[in-house]
Design an enzyme around this catalytic site. Sequence first.
Site, PDB file in Angstrom:
ATOM      1  CG  HIS A  46     -52.490  -1.689   3.192  1.00  0.00           C
ATOM      2  ND1 HIS A  46     -51.230  -1.805   4.120  1.00  0.00           N
ATOM      3  CD2 HIS A  46     -53.007  -0.434   3.601  1.00  0.00           C
ATOM      4  CE1 HIS A  46     -51.189  -0.811   4.778  1.00  0.00           C
ATOM      5  NE2 HIS A  46     -52.101   0.031   4.869  1.00  0.00           N
TER       6      HIS A  46
ATOM      7  CD  GLU B 286     -51.317   3.113   6.067  1.00  0.00           C
ATOM      8  OE1 GLU B 286     -52.417   2.354   6.307  1.00  0.00           O
ATOM      9  OE2 GLU B 286     -50.093   2.380   6.332  1.00  0.00           O
TER      10      GLU B 286
ATOM     11  CE1 TYR C 246     -47.118  -1.628   1.927  1.00  0.00           C
ATOM     12  CE2 TYR C 246     -47.189  -0.975  -0.358  1.00  0.00           C
ATOM     13  CZ  TYR C 246     -47.987  -1.681   0.700  1.00  0.00           C
ATOM     14  OH  TYR C 246     -48.689  -2.655   0.671  1.00  0.00           O
TER      15      TYR C 246
ATOM     16  CG  ASN D  19     -50.320  -9.599   0.864  1.00  0.00           C
ATOM     17  OD1 ASN D  19     -50.449  -8.572   0.333  1.00  0.00           O
ATOM     18  ND2 ASN D  19     -49.665  -9.394   2.082  1.00  0.00           N
TER      19      ASN D  19
ATOM     20  CE  LYS E 250     -51.090  -5.207  -0.216  1.00  0.00           C
ATOM     21  NZ  LYS E 250     -49.932  -5.790   0.302  1.00  0.00           N
TER      22      LYS E 250
HETATM   23  P1  GTP Z   1     -49.618  -4.494   4.527  1.00  0.00           P
HETATM   24  O1  GTP Z   1     -51.280  -4.447   4.674  1.00  0.00           O
HETATM   25  O2  GTP Z   1     -49.730  -4.501   2.773  1.00  0.00           O
HETATM   26  O3  GTP Z   1     -48.676  -3.351   4.932  1.00  0.00           O
HETATM   27  O4  GTP Z   1     -49.292  -5.741   5.074  1.00  0.00           O
HETATM   28  P2  GTP Z   1     -48.714  -6.231   6.443  1.00  0.00           P
HETATM   29  O5  GTP Z   1     -49.073  -5.168   7.362  1.00  0.00           O
HETATM   30  O6  GTP Z   1     -49.554  -7.355   6.882  1.00  0.00           O
HETATM   31  O7  GTP Z   1     -47.268  -6.541   6.136  1.00  0.00           O
HETATM   32  P3  GTP Z   1     -46.063  -5.612   6.416  1.00  0.00           P
HETATM   33  O8  GTP Z   1     -46.256  -4.168   6.242  1.00  0.00           O
HETATM   34  O9  GTP Z   1     -44.922  -6.079   7.066  1.00  0.00           O
HETATM   35  O10 GTP Z   1     -45.495  -5.739   4.526  1.00  0.00           O
HETATM   36  C1  GTP Z   1     -45.838  -4.974   3.854  1.00  0.00           C
HETATM   37  C2  GTP Z   1     -46.206  -5.747   2.436  1.00  0.00           C
HETATM   38  O11 GTP Z   1     -44.983  -5.973   2.034  1.00  0.00           O
HETATM   39  C3  GTP Z   1     -47.078  -7.070   2.746  1.00  0.00           C
HETATM   40  O12 GTP Z   1     -48.386  -6.794   2.416  1.00  0.00           O
HETATM   41  C4  GTP Z   1     -46.418  -7.582   1.413  1.00  0.00           C
HETATM   42  O13 GTP Z   1     -47.257  -7.596   0.392  1.00  0.00           O
HETATM   43  C5  GTP Z   1     -45.015  -7.254   1.215  1.00  0.00           C
HETATM   44  N1  GTP Z   1     -44.095  -8.117   1.692  1.00  0.00           N
HETATM   45  C6  GTP Z   1     -43.693  -8.573   2.872  1.00  0.00           C
HETATM   46  N2  GTP Z   1     -42.596  -9.281   2.748  1.00  0.00           N
HETATM   47  C7  GTP Z   1     -42.317  -9.487   1.546  1.00  0.00           C
HETATM   48  C8  GTP Z   1     -41.299 -10.380   0.865  1.00  0.00           C
HETATM   49  O14 GTP Z   1     -40.697 -11.000   1.697  1.00  0.00           O
HETATM   50  N3  GTP Z   1     -41.404 -10.187  -0.391  1.00  0.00           N
HETATM   51  C9  GTP Z   1     -42.158  -9.779  -1.064  1.00  0.00           C
HETATM   52  N4  GTP Z   1     -42.174  -9.595  -2.278  1.00  0.00           N
HETATM   53  N5  GTP Z   1     -43.271  -8.889  -0.550  1.00  0.00           N
HETATM   54  C10 GTP Z   1     -43.071  -8.908   0.915  1.00  0.00           C
HETATM   55 MG    MG Z   2     -48.027  -3.213   6.944  1.00  0.00          MG
END
Ligand code: GTP
Ligand code: MG
Length: 148
Positions: free
Chosen positions: A115, A126, A49, A112, A9
């Site tokens: 992805h 994707e 997303y 974080n 990211k």
């Molecule tokens: P990805 O690999 O990025 O998809 O992450 P993930 O699969 O571990 O998590 P998920 O798909 O549930 O969430 C997608 C992304 O949304 C996360 O990687 C975070 O960067 C973001 N995200 C999740 N929860 C929060 C939140 O509470 N606040 C914010 N700002 N971002 C969030």
């Molecule tokens: Mg995810």
Amino acid sequence: MEKTFLMIKPDGVQRNLVGTIVSRLEDKGFKLAGAKLMQVSEDLAKTHYQEHEDKPFFGELVDFITSGPVFAMVLEGENVIDTARLVVGSTNPQQAAPGTIRGDFGLTVGKNIIHGSDSPESAEREISLFFDDSEILDYNLSNSAWIY
Ligand code: GTP
Ligand code: MG
């Protein structure tokens, strides 16, 4: 062999972590099948997303992922979808184990670092969203016999 989509990211790119992260994935034994630095458009961010479009953080997520270049990758390997997620670590870097990418380099869920696709369906979706077929290469690594 199984393929997955990973994307460093904008925070990971700005913090000069591309080389370090690619090294970790290569060291694990995964093979790069495609890779590029790119700017994600608002449309692509929203499509990528879309599962989160009703979440309160969706706007923030789209703004963040379009805020600077990302480094998109297709990785290949045995069970790479699940295993790459283990290398990446838990979504919230404060809970991600040390030794994982998010555990070692991140501190907040909004930034974080990386992805990774979470299922065969999302990997396929994707990969085709971010890469043309011609950008995904089929080749052998000379060390593969020492991994498999
Ligand atoms: P990805 O690999 O990025 O998809 O992450 P993930 O699969 O571990 O998590 P998920 O798909 O549930 O969430 C997608 C992304 O949304 C996360 O990687 C975070 O960067 C973001 N995200 C999740 N929860 C929060 C939140 O509470 N606040 C914010 N700002 N971002 C969030
Ligand atoms: Mg995810």
